[in-house]
Design an enzyme around this catalytic site. Structure first.
Site, mmCIF file in Angstrom:
data_model
loop_
_atom_site.group_PDB
_atom_site.id
_atom_site.type_symbol
_atom_site.label_atom_id
_atom_site.label_comp_id
_atom_site.label_asym_id
_atom_site.label_seq_id
_atom_site.Cartn_x
_atom_site.Cartn_y
_atom_site.Cartn_z
ATOM 1 N N LYS A 91 8.010 -18.660 -84.006
ATOM 2 C CA LYS A 91 7.957 -19.268 -85.108
ATOM 3 C C LYS A 91 9.387 -20.225 -85.578
ATOM 4 O O LYS A 91 9.146 -21.425 -86.055
ATOM 5 C CB LYS A 91 7.942 -18.385 -86.499
ATOM 6 C CG LYS A 91 6.890 -17.335 -86.524
ATOM 7 C CD LYS A 91 6.854 -16.398 -87.776
ATOM 8 C CE LYS A 91 5.517 -15.403 -87.778
ATOM 9 N NZ LYS A 91 5.613 -14.426 -88.777
ATOM 10 N N GLU A 92 10.413 -19.818 -84.967
ATOM 11 C CA GLU A 92 11.614 -20.652 -84.646
ATOM 12 C C GLU A 92 11.307 -21.951 -83.840
ATOM 13 O O GLU A 92 11.358 -23.048 -84.424
ATOM 14 C CB GLU A 92 12.729 -20.083 -83.988
ATOM 15 C CG GLU A 92 13.521 -18.834 -84.830
ATOM 16 C CD GLU A 92 14.735 -18.295 -84.243
ATOM 17 O OE1 GLU A 92 15.220 -17.617 -84.527
ATOM 18 O OE2 GLU A 92 14.804 -18.750 -82.980
ATOM 19 N N LEU A 93 10.477 -21.951 -82.429
ATOM 20 C CA LEU A 93 10.325 -22.855 -81.969
ATOM 21 C C LEU A 93 9.329 -23.873 -82.555
ATOM 22 O O LEU A 93 9.427 -25.197 -82.335
ATOM 23 C CB LEU A 93 9.496 -22.198 -80.696
ATOM 24 C CG LEU A 93 8.849 -23.381 -79.429
ATOM 25 C CD1 LEU A 93 10.087 -24.042 -78.888
ATOM 26 C CD2 LEU A 93 8.184 -22.436 -78.569
#
Length: 205
Positions: A91-93
């Protein structure tokens, strides 16, 4: 007029930044000698890194991480086998790659004992870990997982560093120097435009 508009835009961008570097990695990776040395090396150059801390879970943490990514000059991604085990990392990526496309966030990948081609194609050891997400979310719709695939392919096409066996200190030095030069270029540009030559960036001192 064009020069004045550019200066105002740069000034707004500078105020928006709250962090020098956003570090995206699996939390266990932050305990490795490599990551600790990297963060320490950046700190010694006056570059401070936002890192995820395991304090709580849920949407509020994801929102905080999204704001941190939006408020960072540069995103450093440590792609490891453990990274592929974490939905939070993906999700960060996805958010990082979104900010790269929308706001020009600088993104630097580090392939930590994984092959870039395995990241690009979700194969090998990295692919084995990613396959667990495919099974986990198959009943919830695959749109989210497909978004992660797209982000992985995009980041694997960026220039980065491949960490293999051996002495990591030289690669850490190269990474720190590269990040310092990129942060310096951004900060110097804004210093000269916004406050003149008398108040230059601390990175120049």
């Amino acid at each position: 007029m064009a020069s004045s508009s550019s200066s105002a835009s740069n000034s707004q961008d500078r105020r928006r930044w709250k962090h020098d570097v956003f570090l995206s990695c699996m939390i266990e990776d932050t305990e490795t000698r490599f990551t600790r040395s990297l963060v320490s090396g950046l700190k010694n150059r006056g570059i401070f890194t936002f890192r995820y801390a395991r304090l709580e879970h849920g949407d509020s943490v994801l929102q905080e991480l999204s704001r941190a990514i939006e408020g960072s000059q540069l995103a450093l991604i440590i792609l490891s086998t453990k990274y592929a085990e974490s939905s939070r990392c993906f999700k960060e990526l996805e958010k990082i790659m979104e900010c790269k496309d929308k706001s020009g966030l600088t993104v630097l990948p580090v392939y930590y004992h994984v092959n870039p081609s395995d990241v690009r194609n979700q194969s090998g050891r990295f692919g084995d870990a990613f396959a667990e997400h495919v099974l986990r979310y198959k009943d919830q719709g695959m749109q989210m997982v497909q978004g992660w695939r797209t982000a992985l392919t995009a980041v694997a096409n960026l220039k980065g560093w491949h960490i293999r066996d051996g002495d990591e200190s030289e690669i850490i030095r190269q990474i720190v120097n590269d990040i310092a030069s990129k942060i310096c270029k951004c900060t110097c540009s804004f210093s000269l435009l916004d406050v003149g030559l008398e108040k230059v960036s601390p990175y120049l001192r």
